[in-house]
Structure formats: C-alpha cells, structure tokens
Design a protein around this motif. Sequence first.
Motif, PDB file in Angstrom:
ATOM      1  N   UNK A  80      28.536  36.364  46.162  1.00 29.79           N
ATOM      2  CA  UNK A  80      29.079  35.170  45.505  1.00 29.79           C
ATOM      3  C   UNK A  80      30.016  35.543  44.361  1.00 29.79           C
ATOM      4  N   UNK A  81      29.650  36.569  43.610  1.00 28.68           N
ATOM      5  CA  UNK A  81      30.526  37.015  42.519  1.00 28.68           C
ATOM      6  C   UNK A  81      31.838  37.564  43.075  1.00 28.68           C
ATOM      7  N   UNK A  82      31.760  38.279  44.177  1.00 31.09           N
ATOM      8  CA  UNK A  82      32.981  38.789  44.816  1.00 31.09           C
ATOM      9  C   UNK A  82      33.857  37.626  45.276  1.00 31.09           C
ATOM     10  N   UNK A  83      33.244  36.622  45.907  1.00 33.55           N
ATOM     11  CA  UNK A  83      34.005  35.460  46.372  1.00 33.55           C
ATOM     12  C   UNK A  83      34.599  34.665  45.211  1.00 33.55           C
ATOM     13  N   UNK A  84      33.860  34.591  44.107  1.00 36.03           N
ATOM     14  CA  UNK A  84      34.385  33.901  42.933  1.00 36.03           C
ATOM     15  C   UNK A  84      35.591  34.655  42.372  1.00 36.03           C
ATOM     16  N   UNK A  85      35.501  35.979  42.302  1.00 36.88           N
ATOM     17  CA  UNK A  85      36.633  36.775  41.815  1.00 36.88           C
ATOM     18  C   UNK A  85      37.835  36.654  42.751  1.00 36.88           C
ATOM     19  N   UNK A  86      37.564  36.523  44.039  1.00 35.64           N
ATOM     20  CA  UNK A  86      38.653  36.465  45.036  1.00 35.64           C
ATOM     21  C   UNK A  86      39.308  35.080  45.093  1.00 35.64           C
ATOM     22  N   UNK A  87      38.477  34.022  45.182  1.00 34.94           N
ATOM     23  CA  UNK A  87      39.003  32.667  45.374  1.00 34.94           C
ATOM     24  C   UNK A  87      39.047  31.830  44.096  1.00 34.94           C
ATOM     25  N   UNK A  88      38.298  32.229  43.071  1.00 34.55           N
ATOM     26  CA  UNK A  88      38.246  31.527  41.798  1.00 34.55           C
ATOM     27  C   UNK A  88      37.814  30.061  41.955  1.00 34.55           C
ATOM     28  N   UNK A  89      36.834  29.822  42.822  1.00 33.21           N
ATOM     29  CA  UNK A  89      36.274  28.479  43.010  1.00 33.21           C
ATOM     30  C   UNK A  89      34.941  28.394  42.259  1.00 33.21           C
ATOM     31  N   UNK A  93      30.724  30.600  41.469  1.00 33.16           N
ATOM     32  CA  UNK A  93      30.190  30.939  40.154  1.00 33.16           C
ATOM     33  C   UNK A  93      28.828  30.289  39.947  1.00 33.16           C
ATOM     34  N   UNK A  94      28.708  28.998  40.305  1.00 33.61           N
ATOM     35  CA  UNK A  94      27.430  28.292  40.183  1.00 33.61           C
ATOM     36  C   UNK A  94      26.371  28.918  41.097  1.00 33.61           C
ATOM     37  N   UNK A  95      26.778  29.263  42.313  1.00 31.36           N
ATOM     38  CA  UNK A  95      25.840  29.868  43.265  1.00 31.36           C
ATOM     39  C   UNK A  95      25.349  31.215  42.749  1.00 31.36           C
ATOM     40  N   UNK A  96      26.267  32.028  42.224  1.00 27.49           N
ATOM     41  CA  UNK A  96      25.880  33.346  41.713  1.00 27.49           C
ATOM     42  C   UNK A  96      24.906  33.210  40.548  1.00 27.49           C
ATOM     43  N   UNK A  97      25.190  32.279  39.668  1.00 22.64           N
ATOM     44  CA  UNK A  97      24.309  32.075  38.509  1.00 22.64           C
ATOM     45  C   UNK A  97      22.912  31.640  38.955  1.00 22.64           C
ATOM     46  N   UNK A  98      22.853  30.666  39.846  1.00 26.16           N
ATOM     47  CA  UNK A  98      21.566  30.172  40.336  1.00 26.16           C
ATOM     48  C   UNK A  98      20.774  31.282  41.035  1.00 26.16           C
ATOM     49  N   UNK A  99      21.460  32.034  41.902  1.00 23.68           N
ATOM     50  CA  UNK A  99      20.748  33.069  42.663  1.00 23.68           C
ATOM     51  C   UNK A  99      20.286  34.213  41.775  1.00 23.68           C
ATOM     52  N   UNK A 100      21.068  34.576  40.766  1.00 19.13           N
ATOM     53  CA  UNK A 100      20.667  35.664  39.872  1.00 19.13           C
ATOM     54  C   UNK A 100      19.466  35.260  39.036  1.00 19.13           C
ATOM     55  N   UNK A 101      19.467  34.053  38.512  1.00 16.07           N
ATOM     56  CA  UNK A 101      18.312  33.575  37.740  1.00 16.07           C
ATOM     57  C   UNK A 101      17.080  33.483  38.640  1.00 16.07           C
ATOM     58  N   UNK A 102      17.247  32.979  39.854  1.00 11.66           N
ATOM     59  CA  UNK A 102      16.129  32.895  40.802  1.00 11.66           C
ATOM     60  C   UNK A 102      15.601  34.279  41.150  1.00 11.66           C
TER      61      UNK A 102
END
Length: 193
Positions: A80-89, A93-102
């Motif tokens: 998700x972080x890679x996709x956020x860096x690539x597409x900037x959507x 970012x929200x998905x990466x944050x949720x999954x990392x905290x989980x």
Amino acid sequence: MYKFLIFSLLCLFSFTFVYSHEAHKEIEKNESIQEIIPTQDQPTTIQFGGRPQSWTQWIGSFHFIFLHFPIALIAMTAISEFLFAWYNRPIFDYAARFMLVSAAILAIPTALLGLIYSYTATYTGLLAEFVWWHMWAGISTAIFAIIVAFMRERYGTTKLYYTCLILLFLLVNITGFLGGGMTFGPYHMHPPL
C-alpha cells in the motif's frame, strides 16, 4: 476513531475463529486414536489425534491462527505504501495506516501465544535452533511493528519510516521462514532435485 478500531478488531477476531483452518499436521482418520504402550517409567495415555494434552498447549495453539494476520498486514502495508508513492491516492495512505496499526496490535498476542506454545513443544537438533531464532525474531517483529506504527503516526511517511518498513517486511518474512521450518521441516524451501 476508537469505535472504528474496536469494531475492526472485533470483525477481525470473529473471522479468525470462523476461518481458522490449520492443517499443517493432518492425521489420517484411521490414525485418530493412538495408544502409547506403557513402560515402567511411562503411564498409559491415550492421545486423540492432535488434541492438546494441556490447557497451556491449547491456548498456545491459537498462535497458528493469529500468526497469519501480522504477516499479511505487514506485507500489504508495504504494498500500500508503494502504491501510495506511485499513484499518490489517499486510499492507499489510509489503507497502509490501518493495516500497520492492526499489524502492531495483532503482533502482540501472536508473539505471546507463540511463547506459550513454545513451552509445550519439544524440538531437538536443528529444529531447536529454528525455535530459538523464530522466538527472538517473532518478539523483535512485534516490538518493531509497534515502533514503526508509532513512527508513522508521530513523524509521518519519512525516509526513515520507509527504511524501517522495509526492515520490518524482511524481519516478518525471516520469522515466517523459521516458523515454516519448524512446521514443515528445516529444508521446506529447498527446490526438488
């Protein structure tokens, strides 16, 4: 925010029990009851195919259910972080944050249940080495997942965060490799000859 986190954890735990399907050590139906012949030093016991022999072993066996979540969540955080860096959507970012905290939250009971289970299992030789390294790699993964999650919340997505996320991704895979070696044998990743 807290209501969403509690709801998410309840959903996650309910799926844990519904979809738990570990079959690492399947036992044939005709081998469901094994009798151990008594000797002078050993009392007669009857073991029902794979059934835990103590409460400690039963509680520790939940490690095999929980361990899939931190592994998958950490891997998907990296993607998700890679996709956020690539597409900037923002969704990535929200998905990466949720999954990392989980992953950080679920890594704690996973490591604790693994420690409990390790006291009920007996390994010798090379597998004993696997247990030792797997145990410390698992504890390190749980601690490091918490650190990386706090780092992301506190400082955002910095170069240090991305470096630590890559290290966390490598650490969880090393831990999984060692766990797989204990379950499937030390040479489980060797290609066939």
